[in-house]
Design a protein around this motif. Structure first.
Motif, short mmCIF file in Angstrom:
data_model
loop_
_atom_site.label_atom_id
_atom_site.label_comp_id
_atom_site.label_asym_id
_atom_site.label_seq_id
_atom_site.Cartn_x
_atom_site.Cartn_y
_atom_site.Cartn_z
N MET A 1 0.39 11.17 7.23
CA MET A 1 -0.23 10.94 8.54
C MET A 1 0.63 11.51 9.66
O MET A 1 0.14 12.19 10.56
CB MET A 1 -0.43 9.43 8.80
CG MET A 1 -1.59 8.81 8.10
SD MET A 1 -1.97 7.11 8.65
CE MET A 1 -0.39 6.35 8.91
N TYR A 2 1.92 11.21 9.61
CA TYR A 2 2.82 11.68 10.66
C TYR A 2 2.93 13.20 10.64
O TYR A 2 2.93 13.86 11.69
CB TYR A 2 4.21 11.05 10.51
CG TYR A 2 4.22 9.54 10.57
CD1 TYR A 2 3.16 8.81 11.11
CD2 TYR A 2 5.28 8.82 10.06
CE1 TYR A 2 3.17 7.42 11.16
CE2 TYR A 2 5.31 7.42 10.11
CZ TYR A 2 4.25 6.73 10.65
OH TYR A 2 4.28 5.35 10.69
N ALA A 3 3.03 13.77 9.45
CA ALA A 3 3.12 15.23 9.34
C ALA A 3 1.84 15.89 9.84
O ALA A 3 1.89 16.89 10.57
CB ALA A 3 3.40 15.64 7.90
N ASP A 4 0.69 15.31 9.51
CA ASP A 4 -0.58 15.87 9.99
C ASP A 4 -0.68 15.79 11.51
O ASP A 4 -1.19 16.71 12.16
CB ASP A 4 -1.77 15.16 9.35
CG ASP A 4 -2.05 15.63 7.94
OD1 ASP A 4 -1.40 16.59 7.48
OD2 ASP A 4 -2.93 15.03 7.29
N GLY A 5 -0.20 14.71 12.10
CA GLY A 5 -0.20 14.60 13.56
C GLY A 5 0.63 15.68 14.20
O GLY A 5 0.22 16.31 15.19
N THR A 6 1.81 15.93 13.65
CA THR A 6 2.65 16.98 14.23
C THR A 6 2.06 18.36 13.97
O THR A 6 2.16 19.25 14.82
CB THR A 6 4.10 16.91 13.70
OG1 THR A 6 4.09 16.97 12.29
CG2 THR A 6 4.79 15.65 14.16
N LEU A 7 1.40 18.53 12.83
CA LEU A 7 0.74 19.81 12.56
C LEU A 7 -0.37 20.06 13.58
O LEU A 7 -0.58 21.19 14.02
CB LEU A 7 0.19 19.85 11.14
CG LEU A 7 1.20 20.04 10.02
CD1 LEU A 7 0.55 19.82 8.65
CD2 LEU A 7 1.85 21.41 10.08
N ASP A 8 -1.09 19.00 13.97
CA ASP A 8 -2.12 19.14 15.00
C ASP A 8 -1.50 19.66 16.30
O ASP A 8 -2.04 20.56 16.94
CB ASP A 8 -2.82 17.81 15.28
CG ASP A 8 -3.72 17.34 14.14
OD1 ASP A 8 -4.00 18.14 13.22
OD2 ASP A 8 -4.12 16.16 14.17
N PHE B 1 15.02 7.50 10.32
CA PHE B 1 13.96 8.41 9.92
C PHE B 1 12.61 7.75 10.12
O PHE B 1 12.52 6.54 10.31
CB PHE B 1 14.16 8.83 8.46
CG PHE B 1 15.51 9.46 8.20
CD1 PHE B 1 15.78 10.75 8.61
CD2 PHE B 1 16.51 8.74 7.57
CE1 PHE B 1 17.02 11.32 8.39
CE2 PHE B 1 17.76 9.29 7.34
CZ PHE B 1 18.02 10.59 7.76
N LEU B 2 11.54 8.52 10.04
CA LEU B 2 10.21 8.00 10.33
C LEU B 2 9.69 7.02 9.28
O LEU B 2 9.00 6.07 9.61
CB LEU B 2 9.21 9.15 10.50
CG LEU B 2 9.42 10.01 11.75
CD1 LEU B 2 8.51 11.23 11.71
CD2 LEU B 2 9.18 9.19 13.01
N VAL B 3 10.02 7.27 8.00
CA VAL B 3 9.47 6.43 6.93
C VAL B 3 10.56 6.09 5.92
O VAL B 3 11.28 6.96 5.44
CB VAL B 3 8.32 7.16 6.19
CG1 VAL B 3 7.79 6.32 5.04
CG2 VAL B 3 7.19 7.50 7.16
N PRO C 1 2.91 5.26 -2.95
CA PRO C 1 1.75 5.79 -2.22
C PRO C 1 1.69 5.35 -0.75
O PRO C 1 1.23 6.12 0.10
CB PRO C 1 0.56 5.24 -3.01
CG PRO C 1 1.07 5.06 -4.39
CD PRO C 1 2.51 4.62 -4.21
N LYS C 2 2.16 4.15 -0.43
CA LYS C 2 2.11 3.69 0.97
C LYS C 2 3.05 4.51 1.85
O LYS C 2 2.71 4.88 2.98
CB LYS C 2 2.45 2.20 1.07
CG LYS C 2 1.35 1.31 0.56
CD LYS C 2 1.70 -0.15 0.73
CE LYS C 2 0.56 -1.03 0.23
NZ LYS C 2 0.86 -2.45 0.39
N SER D 1 12.43 12.86 5.24
CA SER D 1 11.18 13.26 4.60
C SER D 1 10.56 14.46 5.31
O SER D 1 11.02 14.91 6.37
CB SER D 1 10.17 12.10 4.62
OG SER D 1 9.63 11.93 5.92
N TRP D 2 9.48 14.91 4.73
CA TRP D 2 8.69 16.00 5.28
C TRP D 2 8.26 15.68 6.70
O TRP D 2 8.24 16.57 7.57
CB TRP D 2 7.50 16.21 4.34
CG TRP D 2 6.44 17.14 4.81
CD1 TRP D 2 6.60 18.26 5.56
CD2 TRP D 2 5.05 17.05 4.54
NE1 TRP D 2 5.39 18.87 5.76
CE2 TRP D 2 4.42 18.15 5.14
CE3 TRP D 2 4.27 16.15 3.82
CZ2 TRP D 2 3.05 18.36 5.07
CZ3 TRP D 2 2.91 16.37 3.74
CH2 TRP D 2 2.31 17.47 4.36
N ALA D 3 7.92 14.43 6.99
CA ALA D 3 7.49 14.05 8.34
C ALA D 3 8.59 14.29 9.37
O ALA D 3 8.31 14.72 10.49
CB ALA D 3 7.04 12.58 8.35
#
Length: 194
Positions: free
Chosen positions: A79-86, A132-134, A71-72, A139-141
């Motif tokens: 979070m990272y994916a949502d930031g890029t989506l913004d 990679f980011l995570v 989960p972490k 990953s998706w991010a």
């Protein structure tokens, strides 16, 4: 739908697309019920009819092992994916502004990419020193960030000049075989809105 195409392509999933070409096709989908909130995209997978882009992306990321191992990691990827989506949403919305507002709006997108979004991702890559980011795992991010970088580079080709780690990241992710194939002419990738 483009982010969904990216994720499926990155996972190496072949997919078919059906485009709505008439108002009647859209109204039939609304009447028949699969458009939960009366809007597209609609993805049919695993016997389900999924709507809402974010939910579709999350399902695909989990299904194709492009989420975190726990989960972490998963929440950081989200979070990272949502930031890029913004950031990508700003690009998409600017493209549909009236002509007298469009140039200023796109310039603001580039400014925010350089001052708000890209510095964050440069720091993430610097702080953990991984490819990679995570979790040092694709990953998706990573997919979302590459898509966002390419969208902003369409507006300003030099946008990464102050971000050496993001430049390396872009090259590394672009050379993953499934991504490389998706970036080639003739793929199912669609041009940016305009």
């Amino acid at each position: 739908m483009e982010s969904i195409r990216w994720l499926l392509a990155a996972a190496g999933v072949e997919f078919e697309e059906e485009f709505l070409e008439t108002r009647e096709q859209y109204e039939k989908l609304q009447k028949d019920g699969p458009l939960l909130f009366g809007q597209v995209p609609l993805v049919e997978i695993d016997g389900m009819e999924l709507t809402q882009t974010r939910a579709i992306l999350s399902y695909l990321a989990a299904k194709y092992n492009l989420h975190g191992k726990d989960p972490k990691e998963t929440v950081r990827i989200d979070m990272y994916a949502d930031g890029t989506l913004d950031l990508m949403l700003m690009v998409a919305l600017a493209a549909f502004k009236p002509p007298e507002e469009k140039e200023e709006s796109l310039a603001l997108v580039v400014k925010k990419a350089k001052t708000r979004y890209f510095p964050v991702f440069e720091k993430i890559l610097k702080d953990h020193g991984e490819d990679f980011l995570v979790g040092n795992k694709f990953s998706w991010a990573d997919i979302q960030l590459l898509e966002a970088i390419l969208m902003v580079e369409e507006l300003d080709a030099s946008v990464l000049c102050d971000f050496p780690l993001l430049k390396e990241f872009k090259t590394r992710i672009s050379n993953i075989p499934t991504i490389k194939k998706f970036l080639q002419p003739g793929s199912q990738r669609k041009p940016p809105p305009g």
